[in-house]
Write a protein that holds these residues in place. Structure first.
Motif, mmCIF file in Angstrom:
data_model
loop_
_atom_site.group_PDB
_atom_site.id
_atom_site.type_symbol
_atom_site.label_atom_id
_atom_site.label_comp_id
_atom_site.label_asym_id
_atom_site.label_seq_id
_atom_site.Cartn_x
_atom_site.Cartn_y
_atom_site.Cartn_z
ATOM 1 N N ARG A 3 0.818 -1.227 0.000
ATOM 2 C CA ARG A 3 0.000 0.000 0.000
ATOM 3 C C ARG A 3 0.843 1.264 0.000
ATOM 4 N NH1 ARG A 3 -4.084 -1.153 4.963
ATOM 5 N NH2 ARG A 3 -2.110 -1.665 5.957
ATOM 6 N N PHE A 4 2.150 1.128 0.336
ATOM 7 C CA PHE A 4 2.973 2.340 0.479
ATOM 8 C C PHE A 4 4.139 2.404 -0.513
ATOM 9 C CE2 PHE A 4 0.770 1.631 4.487
ATOM 10 C CZ PHE A 4 0.127 2.852 4.633
ATOM 11 N N GLU A 29 5.442 -2.853 3.640
ATOM 12 C CA GLU A 29 4.410 -2.537 2.646
ATOM 13 C C GLU A 29 4.933 -1.553 1.596
ATOM 14 O OE1 GLU A 29 0.323 -2.167 3.658
ATOM 15 O OE2 GLU A 29 0.668 -2.795 5.710
ATOM 16 N N ALA A 226 -0.963 1.910 10.115
ATOM 17 C CA ALA A 226 -0.783 1.694 8.667
ATOM 18 C C ALA A 226 -2.130 1.783 7.959
ATOM 19 C CB ALA A 226 -0.128 0.336 8.419
ATOM 20 N N SER A 230 -3.262 4.637 5.076
ATOM 21 C CA SER A 230 -3.274 3.965 3.769
ATOM 22 C C SER A 230 -4.434 4.410 2.885
ATOM 23 C CB SER A 230 -3.380 2.450 3.990
ATOM 24 O OG SER A 230 -4.743 2.105 4.249
#
Ligand SMILES: NC(=O)c1ccc[n+]([C@@H]2O[C@H](COP(=O)([O-])OP(=O)(O)OC[C@H]3O[C@@H](n4cnc5c(N)ncnc54)[C@H](O)[C@@H]3O)[C@@H](O)[C@H]2O)c1
Length: 249
Positions: A3-4, A29, A226, A230
């Protein structure tokens, strides 16, 4: 799960239990991570923990209560990674464990400086960086002590209530800049801070007030942080989330 990917995540209190778990989670991530802390030796351990999961990471020694240091860590993030997308504003201290009548004034001032003023200073300096990227997310670390009274930690309680208030105000000011601002409120988490609490209060007494009858793991806080930072949380701002085994239920 990435996601990152392509995102830069700046974390204060990065040498601590929650900061380190968040750093590892974000890096796993896909994020590049900047870790800020006063404590040089434990900061190096956090940097190593991120490198172990093949993360790109920069450690910056800084005191979050000093504006020059705040500018220094923000500039370091820009210099190394080109900007900031996520700010986990997390450094904090517990302070003394004493009745309010015995509470030392200098400790009160220090707790307010770290847990309250530095949270504002961080948002003040980092917000323009998030705006320069077209938006982003801030997650502030409050506590269940920011939602109810907690005997013998008057300054901590005051500071964490203030984090809740500042989070709400910041979310209102920054929504139009596409910056979401949320807070997490953990119950006791297995970190050095919880150990400090246990010098005065027995673990059994603390866990007795938690329906799940245990402390949380730093990774359980990191998972919530997170999520809030996100793209899964794009309609969530100004929210105050507990991660507390049911303590506030
Ligand atoms: N552990 C818990 O039980 C618990 C519960 C609720 C909320 N919190 C909050 O979670 C956050 C993270 O704490 P933690 O549990 O990881 O504890 P921790 O003590 O492991 O980490 C806190 C980190 O903040 C750093 N720090 C303190 N003052 C600083 C300063 N002036 N400049 C830069 N860094 C500074 C410390 O060096 C430390 O590495 C804190 O805001 C704390 O209040 C913790």
């Amino acid at each position: 799960m990435a996601r990152f990917t392509g995102k830069v995540v700046l974390i204060t209190g990065g040498a601590g239990g929650i900061g380190r778990a968040a750093a590892v989670r974000f890096a796993s991530e896909g994020a590049r991570v900047v870790l800020v802390d006063l404590a040089a030796a434990t900061l190096r351990q956090s940097v190593a923990a991120v490198e172990k999961v093949d993360g790109e990471v920069l450690g910056v020694e800084a005191d979050v209560t000093r504006v020059a240091d705040v500018e220094k860590y923000a500039e370091a993030a820009v210099k190394r990674f080109g900007g900031v997308d996520v700010f986990f504003n997390n450094a904090g201290v517990l302070g003394a464990l004493k009745p309010l009548v015995d509470y030392p004034e200098d400790t009160f001032d220090r707790v307010i400086a770290v847990n309250l003023k530095a949270v504002w200073l961080g948002m003040k300096v980092v917000t323009p960086l998030l705006r320069a990227r077209g938006g982003g997310a801030i997650v502030n670390t409050a506590s269940i002590a920011g939602l109810r009274g907690s005997p013998n930690i008057i300054a901590y309680t005051a500071s964490k209530h203030a984090v809740v208030g500042m989070t709400r105000t910041a979310s209102l000011e920054l929504a139009r800049h596409n910056i979401r601002v949320n807070a997490v409120c953990p119950a006791p988490i297995e970190t050095p801070m919880a150990q400090q609490l246990e010098t005065e209060i027995k673990r059994e007494r603390l866990t007795a007030t938690i329906p799940m009858r245990r402390y949380g793991a730093p990774e359980e806080v990191a998972a919530l942080v997170a999520f809030l930072a996100s793209p899964d949380a794009t309609y969530i701002t100004g929210a105050i989330y507990t991660v507390d085994g049911g303590a506030m239920a």
